[in-house]
Motif scaffolding. Sequence first.
Motif, short mmCIF file in Angstrom:
data_model
loop_
_atom_site.label_atom_id
_atom_site.label_comp_id
_atom_site.label_asym_id
_atom_site.label_seq_id
_atom_site.Cartn_x
_atom_site.Cartn_y
_atom_site.Cartn_z
N LEU A 20 72.95 -103.36 -109.08
CA LEU A 20 71.96 -103.69 -110.11
C LEU A 20 71.93 -105.19 -110.38
O LEU A 20 70.86 -105.77 -110.55
CB LEU A 20 72.24 -102.92 -111.41
N HIS A 21 73.09 -105.83 -110.39
CA HIS A 21 73.14 -107.28 -110.61
C HIS A 21 72.40 -108.02 -109.49
O HIS A 21 71.68 -108.98 -109.77
CB HIS A 21 74.59 -107.78 -110.68
N SER A 22 72.57 -107.57 -108.27
CA SER A 22 71.91 -108.25 -107.15
C SER A 22 70.39 -108.12 -107.21
O SER A 22 69.67 -108.94 -106.64
CB SER A 22 72.43 -107.72 -105.81
N ARG A 23 69.91 -107.10 -107.94
CA ARG A 23 68.47 -106.89 -108.09
C ARG A 23 67.96 -107.31 -109.47
O ARG A 23 66.80 -107.10 -109.79
CB ARG A 23 68.14 -105.43 -107.83
N ASP A 24 68.88 -107.84 -110.28
CA ASP A 24 68.55 -108.29 -111.64
C ASP A 24 67.89 -107.18 -112.47
O ASP A 24 66.84 -107.38 -113.09
CB ASP A 24 67.65 -109.53 -111.59
N ILE A 25 68.54 -106.00 -112.47
CA ILE A 25 68.05 -104.84 -113.22
C ILE A 25 69.10 -104.46 -114.25
O ILE A 25 70.28 -104.34 -113.92
CB ILE A 25 67.80 -103.63 -112.29
N SER A 26 68.69 -104.26 -115.50
CA SER A 26 69.62 -103.84 -116.54
C SER A 26 69.90 -102.33 -116.41
O SER A 26 69.11 -101.59 -115.81
CB SER A 26 69.05 -104.13 -117.93
N ILE A 27 71.00 -101.90 -117.00
CA ILE A 27 71.34 -100.47 -116.96
C ILE A 27 70.26 -99.66 -117.68
O ILE A 27 69.84 -98.62 -117.20
CB ILE A 27 72.70 -100.20 -117.66
N ARG A 28 69.84 -100.14 -118.82
CA ARG A 28 68.83 -99.41 -119.60
C ARG A 28 67.51 -99.29 -118.83
O ARG A 28 66.93 -98.21 -118.75
CB ARG A 28 68.60 -100.08 -120.95
N GLU A 29 67.07 -100.38 -118.24
CA GLU A 29 65.84 -100.36 -117.43
C GLU A 29 66.00 -99.41 -116.25
O GLU A 29 65.09 -98.63 -115.94
CB GLU A 29 65.50 -101.77 -116.94
N PHE A 30 67.14 -99.47 -115.60
CA PHE A 30 67.37 -98.62 -114.44
C PHE A 30 67.38 -97.15 -114.83
O PHE A 30 66.79 -96.32 -114.13
CB PHE A 30 68.68 -99.00 -113.74
N SER A 31 68.03 -96.81 -115.94
CA SER A 31 68.06 -95.40 -116.36
C SER A 31 66.65 -94.91 -116.66
O SER A 31 66.32 -93.75 -116.36
CB SER A 31 68.99 -95.20 -117.56
N ARG A 32 65.80 -95.76 -117.21
CA ARG A 32 64.39 -95.39 -117.43
C ARG A 32 63.67 -95.17 -116.11
O ARG A 32 62.92 -94.22 -115.96
CB ARG A 32 63.67 -96.48 -118.23
N ARG A 33 63.89 -96.07 -115.17
CA ARG A 33 63.22 -95.97 -113.86
C ARG A 33 63.53 -94.66 -113.15
O ARG A 33 62.67 -94.07 -112.52
CB ARG A 33 63.64 -97.12 -112.94
N ILE A 34 64.80 -94.24 -113.21
CA ILE A 34 65.19 -93.03 -112.48
C ILE A 34 65.08 -91.77 -113.34
O ILE A 34 65.30 -90.67 -112.84
CB ILE A 34 66.61 -93.16 -111.88
N GLY A 35 64.74 -91.94 -114.62
CA GLY A 35 64.58 -90.77 -115.50
C GLY A 35 65.88 -90.03 -115.75
O GLY A 35 65.91 -88.80 -115.73
N TYR A 36 66.95 -90.79 -115.97
CA TYR A 36 68.26 -90.18 -116.20
C TYR A 36 68.87 -90.76 -117.46
O TYR A 36 68.61 -91.90 -117.82
CB TYR A 36 69.19 -90.43 -115.00
N ARG A 37 69.71 -89.96 -118.11
CA ARG A 37 70.33 -90.38 -119.37
C ARG A 37 71.05 -91.72 -119.22
O ARG A 37 71.83 -91.93 -118.30
CB ARG A 37 71.37 -89.35 -119.83
N TYR A 38 70.80 -92.61 -120.16
CA TYR A 38 71.42 -93.94 -120.16
C TYR A 38 72.94 -93.83 -120.13
O TYR A 38 73.60 -94.54 -119.37
CB TYR A 38 70.97 -94.71 -121.40
N GLU A 39 73.50 -92.95 -120.93
CA GLU A 39 74.96 -92.83 -121.03
C GLU A 39 75.58 -92.46 -119.68
O GLU A 39 76.63 -92.99 -119.29
CB GLU A 39 75.34 -91.80 -122.09
N SER A 40 74.96 -91.57 -118.94
CA SER A 40 75.48 -91.18 -117.62
C SER A 40 75.43 -92.34 -116.64
O SER A 40 76.38 -92.57 -115.89
CB SER A 40 74.67 -90.01 -117.06
#
Length: 67
Positions: free
Chosen positions: A10-30
């Motif tokens: 994620l760091h290499s693609r400059d994507i936050s965890i929260r943004e990524f969890s939204r993109r994949i439609g999965y719970r942020y906590e997981s």
Amino acid sequence: MIKSNLKELLHSRDISIREFSRRIGYRYESVRQLYQGNNDRIPVPLVERICKELNCDVGDLFTYIPS
């Protein structure tokens, strides 16, 4: 030991965890737990969504570290 490489991916693609969890439609906590390497169990659907979104293989997502 199995180490998650999600943080580096994620760091290499400059994507936050929260943004990524939204993109994949999965719970942020997981996603956050996998990002921090705090998982004892990792759901296969989560791994599939991560690999699909990042266009990577399971071997890119995890590293085996012999003990």
